[in-house]
Design a protein around this motif. Structure first.
Motif, mmCIF file in Angstrom:
data_model
loop_
_atom_site.group_PDB
_atom_site.id
_atom_site.type_symbol
_atom_site.label_atom_id
_atom_site.label_comp_id
_atom_site.label_asym_id
_atom_site.label_seq_id
_atom_site.Cartn_x
_atom_site.Cartn_y
_atom_site.Cartn_z
ATOM 1 N N GLY A 1 0.623 -1.258 0.342
ATOM 2 C CA GLY A 1 0.371 -0.124 0.590
ATOM 3 C C GLY A 1 0.971 1.018 -0.014
ATOM 4 N N GLU A 2 2.477 1.271 0.081
ATOM 5 C CA GLU A 2 2.994 2.422 0.534
ATOM 6 C C GLU A 2 3.043 2.477 -1.125
ATOM 7 O OE1 GLU A 2 7.178 3.815 2.500
ATOM 8 O OE2 GLU A 2 6.594 1.691 2.026
ATOM 9 N N GLN A 3 2.777 4.012 -1.604
ATOM 10 C CA GLN A 3 3.088 4.501 -2.769
ATOM 11 C C GLN A 3 4.343 5.470 -3.685
ATOM 12 O OE1 GLN A 3 0.126 6.747 -3.877
ATOM 13 N NE2 GLN A 3 0.890 7.277 -5.973
ATOM 14 N N VAL A 4 5.118 4.986 -4.330
ATOM 15 C CA VAL A 4 7.162 5.227 -4.443
ATOM 16 C C VAL A 4 6.511 6.496 -5.561
ATOM 17 C CG1 VAL A 4 8.760 5.275 -5.959
ATOM 18 C CG2 VAL A 4 7.888 3.602 -4.511
ATOM 19 N N LEU A 5 6.761 8.212 -4.414
ATOM 20 C CA LEU A 5 6.075 8.764 -5.290
ATOM 21 C C LEU A 5 7.710 9.576 -6.414
ATOM 22 C CD1 LEU A 5 4.850 11.205 -2.460
ATOM 23 C CD2 LEU A 5 3.953 9.951 -3.811
ATOM 24 N N ALA A 6 9.004 9.712 -5.666
ATOM 25 C CA ALA A 6 9.927 10.200 -6.863
ATOM 26 C C ALA A 6 11.650 9.198 -6.415
ATOM 27 C CB ALA A 6 10.519 11.288 -6.386
ATOM 28 N N VAL A 7 11.777 8.939 -7.516
ATOM 29 C CA VAL A 7 12.730 7.673 -7.493
ATOM 30 C C VAL A 7 14.049 8.509 -8.072
ATOM 31 C CG1 VAL A 7 14.243 5.576 -7.938
ATOM 32 C CG2 VAL A 7 11.724 5.312 -6.916
ATOM 33 N N ALA A 8 16.012 8.648 -7.814
ATOM 34 C CA ALA A 8 16.727 9.854 -8.087
ATOM 35 C C ALA A 8 17.557 8.482 -7.871
ATOM 36 C CB ALA A 8 16.784 10.646 -7.390
ATOM 37 N N ARG A 9 18.567 8.394 -8.947
ATOM 38 C CA ARG A 9 20.231 7.919 -8.720
ATOM 39 C C ARG A 9 21.205 8.997 -8.420
ATOM 40 N NH1 ARG A 9 23.382 4.993 -13.625
ATOM 41 N NH2 ARG A 9 23.078 7.156 -14.570
ATOM 42 N N ALA A 10 21.695 9.170 -7.324
ATOM 43 C CA ALA A 10 22.289 10.101 -7.123
ATOM 44 C C ALA A 10 23.237 9.536 -6.099
ATOM 45 C CB ALA A 10 21.633 11.062 -6.170
ATOM 46 N N GLN A 11 24.498 10.422 -5.379
ATOM 47 C CA GLN A 11 25.435 9.747 -4.435
ATOM 48 C C GLN A 11 25.799 11.191 -3.499
ATOM 49 O OE1 GLN A 11 28.574 9.739 -8.229
ATOM 50 N NE2 GLN A 11 28.917 11.996 -7.796
ATOM 51 N N ILE A 12 26.258 10.927 -2.382
ATOM 52 C CA ILE A 12 26.382 11.570 -1.140
ATOM 53 C C ILE A 12 27.036 12.788 -1.969
ATOM 54 C CG2 ILE A 12 27.368 12.295 1.254
ATOM 55 C CD1 ILE A 12 26.122 9.233 1.764
ATOM 56 N N ALA A 13 27.379 14.068 -1.168
ATOM 57 C CA ALA A 13 28.004 14.979 -2.144
ATOM 58 C C ALA A 13 29.114 14.936 -1.584
ATOM 59 C CB ALA A 13 27.691 16.912 -2.250
ATOM 60 N N GLN A 14 30.058 15.322 -2.284
ATOM 61 C CA GLN A 14 31.679 15.487 -1.329
ATOM 62 C C GLN A 14 32.081 16.428 -1.254
ATOM 63 O OE1 GLN A 14 33.696 14.869 -6.066
ATOM 64 N NE2 GLN A 14 35.351 13.889 -4.958
ATOM 65 N N GLY A 15 33.068 16.340 -0.118
ATOM 66 C CA GLY A 15 33.441 17.673 1.569
ATOM 67 C C GLY A 15 33.423 16.465 3.285
ATOM 68 N N VAL A 16 33.230 17.535 3.440
ATOM 69 C CA VAL A 16 32.700 17.584 4.884
ATOM 70 C C VAL A 16 31.763 16.959 5.316
ATOM 71 C CG1 VAL A 16 33.628 18.071 7.349
ATOM 72 C CG2 VAL A 16 34.950 18.738 5.372
ATOM 73 N N LEU A 17 31.632 15.546 5.574
ATOM 74 C CA LEU A 17 30.299 15.184 5.991
ATOM 75 C C LEU A 17 30.607 14.533 7.660
ATOM 76 C CD1 LEU A 17 30.328 12.057 3.318
ATOM 77 C CD2 LEU A 17 28.839 13.971 3.766
ATOM 78 N N PRO A 18 29.154 14.575 8.071
ATOM 79 C CA PRO A 18 29.077 14.739 9.593
ATOM 80 C C PRO A 18 29.719 13.537 10.286
ATOM 81 C CG PRO A 18 26.912 14.741 8.241
ATOM 82 C CD PRO A 18 27.541 14.643 7.168
ATOM 83 N N PRO A 19 29.676 13.664 11.103
ATOM 84 C CA PRO A 19 30.632 12.605 11.763
ATOM 85 C C PRO A 19 29.417 11.057 11.965
ATOM 86 C CG PRO A 19 29.631 13.897 13.784
ATOM 87 C CD PRO A 19 28.930 14.533 12.474
ATOM 88 N N ASP A 20 30.350 9.714 12.163
ATOM 89 C CA ASP A 20 29.444 8.857 12.173
ATOM 90 C C ASP A 20 28.864 8.664 13.603
ATOM 91 O OD1 ASP A 20 31.170 7.791 10.358
ATOM 92 O OD2 ASP A 20 32.735 7.007 10.983
#
Length: 203
Positions: A17-36
């Protein structure tokens, strides 16, 4: 065509019953990321001290095969800027950690963002080949799995805009104050990312 295949795969992964509204192939941007997240295993010791950090930056610039965590962060900040913020364990922290390849990473896998009527999903495809056939692409899409999800109510904002020379960077902000950015290669259209942002914000 890739998005259509991933959308089909996602229809088998979401709840009934869950409807998929949008899909995109992407990648996490390069740069400083949040800590683990706090419970995440440490893959490398952190470098401390001005001399060690400076040497780490120098070695990162000389050879990308030599990695020092502190040097990585400085090079990322100078070259790419900030790609996300958040406290350890925040939405952005757990998301970026969930998508990180488990070493040793010997295969390439697509990152797929999806928005349903109730959730934001981050998925990973099966192994991708450099020179792939249609059957290879379909197999990779069929092996897609969800690695992270959150209720849409945890998303405070989402927008696509310019960052330095990249006009197609999606920034997703969460209600806990953390945020994370996603990009697509310059040659690919930004429409799928805009559709993700629109689905998340209801615009």
């Amino acid at each position: 065509m890739v998005d259509i295949n991933y959308r089909e795969a996602l229809t088998h992964l979401v709840e009934p019953g869950e409807q998929v509204l949008a899909v995109a192939r992407a990648q996490i941007a390069q740069g400083v990321l949040p800590p683990d997240p706090p419970a995440a295993p440490q893959t490398a010791p952190s470098c401390a001290g001005g001399v060690v950090t400076g040497a780490g930056v120098l070695m990162n610039l000389i050879s990308p095969l030599i990695s020092f965590p502190a040097g990585d962060r400085i090079v990322d900040r100078v070259a790419y800027g900030v790609a996300g913020r958040g406290a350890p364990g925040s939405c952005a922290s757990t998301l970026q950690h969930a998508r990180r390849p488990v070493p040793p990473a010997t295969t390439t896998r697509d990152t797929i963002l999806a928005v349903t009527d109730g959730r934001l999903l981050v998925c990973v495809s099966g192994p991708m080949k450099l020179w792939s056939s249609r059957a290879d692409d379909e197999r990779a899409a069929a092996e897609t799995r969800i690695v992270w999800s959150a209720a849409r109510t945890t998303v405070a904002a989402a927008r696509v805009g310019w960052h330095r020379l990249n006009p197609k960077r999606l920034r997703i902000e969460f209600t806990d104050g953390s945020w994370l950015a996603f990009t697509v290669p310059i040659a690919e259209p930004g429409k799928p990312l805009r559709e993700i942002a629109a689905a998340l914000t209801g615009r």
